[in-house]
Design a protein around this motif. Structure first.
Motif, PDB file in Angstrom:
ATOM      1  N   VAL A 133      -0.587  -3.774  -5.713  1.00 42.03           N
ATOM      2  CA  VAL A 133      -0.246  -2.425  -5.274  1.00 42.03           C
ATOM      3  C   VAL A 133      -1.494  -1.553  -5.247  1.00 42.03           C
ATOM      4  CG1 VAL A 133       1.196  -0.392  -5.666  1.00 42.03           C
ATOM      5  CG2 VAL A 133       2.049  -2.663  -6.321  1.00 42.03           C
ATOM      6  N   THR A 134      -1.723  -0.917  -4.118  1.00 44.75           N
ATOM      7  CA  THR A 134      -2.820   0.037  -4.002  1.00 44.75           C
ATOM      8  C   THR A 134      -2.254   1.365  -3.511  1.00 44.75           C
ATOM      9  OG1 THR A 134      -3.311  -0.658  -1.725  1.00 44.75           O
ATOM     10  CG2 THR A 134      -4.537  -1.741  -3.494  1.00 44.75           C
ATOM     11  N   ALA A 135      -3.016   2.426  -3.725  1.00 45.46           N
ATOM     12  CA  ALA A 135      -2.593   3.751  -3.283  1.00 45.46           C
ATOM     13  C   ALA A 135      -3.684   4.353  -2.407  1.00 45.46           C
ATOM     14  CB  ALA A 135      -2.317   4.653  -4.484  1.00 45.46           C
ATOM     15  N   PRO A 155       0.580   9.596  -6.335  1.00 43.63           N
ATOM     16  CA  PRO A 155       0.409   8.208  -5.874  1.00 43.63           C
ATOM     17  C   PRO A 155      -0.150   7.286  -6.946  1.00 43.63           C
ATOM     18  CG  PRO A 155      -1.227   9.657  -4.878  1.00 43.63           C
ATOM     19  CD  PRO A 155      -0.244  10.543  -5.558  1.00 43.63           C
ATOM     20  N   ARG A 156      -1.043   7.813  -7.806  1.00 47.85           N
ATOM     21  CA  ARG A 156      -1.613   6.970  -8.853  1.00 47.85           C
ATOM     22  C   ARG A 156      -0.540   6.514  -9.831  1.00 47.85           C
ATOM     23  NH1 ARG A 156      -4.684  10.442 -10.997  1.00 47.85           N
ATOM     24  NH2 ARG A 156      -3.438  10.897 -12.852  1.00 47.85           N
ATOM     25  N   ALA A 185       1.920   4.025  -8.205  1.00 49.87           N
ATOM     26  CA  ALA A 185       1.362   2.682  -8.087  1.00 49.87           C
ATOM     27  C   ALA A 185       1.375   1.969  -9.436  1.00 49.87           C
ATOM     28  CB  ALA A 185      -0.064   2.751  -7.535  1.00 49.87           C
ATOM     29  N   GLU A 186       1.047   2.701 -10.501  1.00 48.79           N
ATOM     30  CA  GLU A 186       1.047   2.094 -11.838  1.00 48.79           C
ATOM     31  C   GLU A 186       2.454   1.626 -12.212  1.00 48.79           C
ATOM     32  OE1 GLU A 186      -0.510   5.193 -14.240  1.00 48.79           O
ATOM     33  OE2 GLU A 186      -2.608   4.863 -13.651  1.00 48.79           O
ATOM     34  N   ARG A 231       3.475  -1.548 -10.247  1.00 47.93           N
ATOM     35  CA  ARG A 231       2.831  -2.763 -10.760  1.00 47.93           C
ATOM     36  C   ARG A 231       3.571  -3.301 -11.985  1.00 47.93           C
ATOM     37  NH1 ARG A 231      -1.926   0.586 -10.302  1.00 47.93           N
ATOM     38  NH2 ARG A 231      -2.916   0.254  -8.270  1.00 47.93           N
ATOM     39  N   LYS A 239       0.852  -1.189   0.000  1.00 45.62           N
ATOM     40  CA  LYS A 239       0.000   0.000   0.000  1.00 45.62           C
ATOM     41  C   LYS A 239       0.884   1.234   0.000  1.00 45.62           C
ATOM     42  CE  LYS A 239      -3.674   0.364   2.647  1.00 45.62           C
ATOM     43  NZ  LYS A 239      -4.525   0.577   3.852  1.00 45.62           N
ATOM     44  N   ILE A 240       0.685   2.082  -1.011  1.00 46.96           N
ATOM     45  CA  ILE A 240       1.381   3.358  -1.088  1.00 46.96           C
ATOM     46  C   ILE A 240       0.506   4.406  -0.400  1.00 46.96           C
ATOM     47  CG2 ILE A 240       2.311   5.142  -2.600  1.00 46.96           C
ATOM     48  CD1 ILE A 240       3.833   2.523  -2.701  1.00 46.96           C
TER      49      ILE A 240
END
Length: 301
Positions: free
Chosen positions: A81-83, A65-66, A69-70, A73, A34-35
């Motif tokens: 991976v989530t933000a 953060p988006r 996360a991309e 991944r 988790k970011i």
């Protein structure tokens, strides 16, 4: 709540290095990452300034953060991976965000002229008030930096991990700290280098001057203490090769020396529930400022 690895991200190079390290660690643990991006609102007069309009705020609160996360991944397939977007003071928000995590990963700028970290007031406060393990990662830290050199003498992610280094107080060995170090060494299929530093009391110094063999006796005594402190851990982790290092001198300096050939350095921090500011212990503080490898600070009772 689901187990996870949490990495703090603010868009800086050091926080991006921390996120990359956290992704590698999440893969080793088989956990999601988790970011967490904490946006600290600016005062209202500043918020009205032309350069701090809605577009700029959206950039910091959504785009960073988006996109991070991309990218994670893509570079770390198989890691979920989530933000998460949070608002407030990072020193207050991050400890709460990591309450149910396996560990929290932070970035820190390298100190000019030194190999260690520049740990600011926010970082020190987060470490002091977070009860899950906190790992600090320098800007520029690469996966290859944690591995042995290849036949050409170049560090490579394709070679074995460097040892994990643990600072151990044999008089008060904290199970949480020792277990964390053994687990990290086991995940990396590498050696655990346990550093036990000690100082001679005044009456020992007198004994040394009176008996030339007294020093050897003291060394044997201290070495036996370290061996005994690790006995049950060797049984619990038979696959982990353990190297014991028991020497007189500064614990912090010996750990800093060990960090030069380590993939990770593990130190303990006693939990202080009173209002004692950001005290994290003299050894942990010195190691954080001078170690050349990522440092894990493990809280214990």
């Amino acid at each position: 709540m689901d187990r996870t690895v949490v990495a703090a991200l603010d868009g800086s190079p050091e926080s991006r290095a921390a996120a990359e390290w956290a992704a590698r660690e999440a893969k080793l643990r088989g956990l999601p990452l988790k970011i967490v991006h904490v946006w600290e609102p600016v005062p209202e007069p500043m918020a009205q300034a032309p350069m701090l309009g809605a577009e700029t705020q959206a950039h910091w609160t959504e785009r960073i953060p988006r996109e991070a996360a991309e990218g994670l991944r893509l570079r770390h397939p198989g890691v979920e991976v989530t933000a998460d977007q949070l608002s407030g003071r990072p020193a207050e928000v991050l400890p709460k965000a990591a309450e149910d995590a396996e560990l929290l990963v932070l970035g820190s700028r390298g100190m000019s002229g030194f190999g260690g970290f520049l740990v600011g007031s926010v970082g020190q406060s987060v470490i002091a008030h977070t009860e899950v393990p906190v790992v600090l990662v320098r800007a520029g830290e690469q996966a290859a930096d944690e591995h042995e050199t290849d036949p050409a003498g170049i560090p490579s992610a394709g070679t074995a991990f460097r040892p994990v280094a643990l600072g151990l107080d044999v008089d008060n060995p904290a199970d949480a700290v020792v277990a964390f170090a053994f687990e990290e060494a086991a995940r990396r299929h590498t050696t655990l280098r346990v550093v036990h530093a000690w100082n001679l009391p005044p009456y020992y110094v007198y004994g040394l001057s009176a008996d030339a063999g007294f020093h050897d006796e003291v060394i044997r005594e201290k070495t036996d203490e370290l061996t005994e402190a690790l006995r049950r851990w060797r049984k619990e982790y038979p696959s982990v090769e353990v190297v014991e290092v028991s020497r007189s001198g500064s614990a912090a300096q010996q750990l800093v020396d060990a960090s030069r050939g380590a993939s990770l350095v593990v130190v303990g921090r006693k939990i202080r529930r009173g209002r004692l500011g950001t005290h994290i212990g003299s050894v942990a503080h010195a190691v954080l400022h001078h170690a050349t490898a990522p440092v894990a600070v493990v809280a214990h009772g």
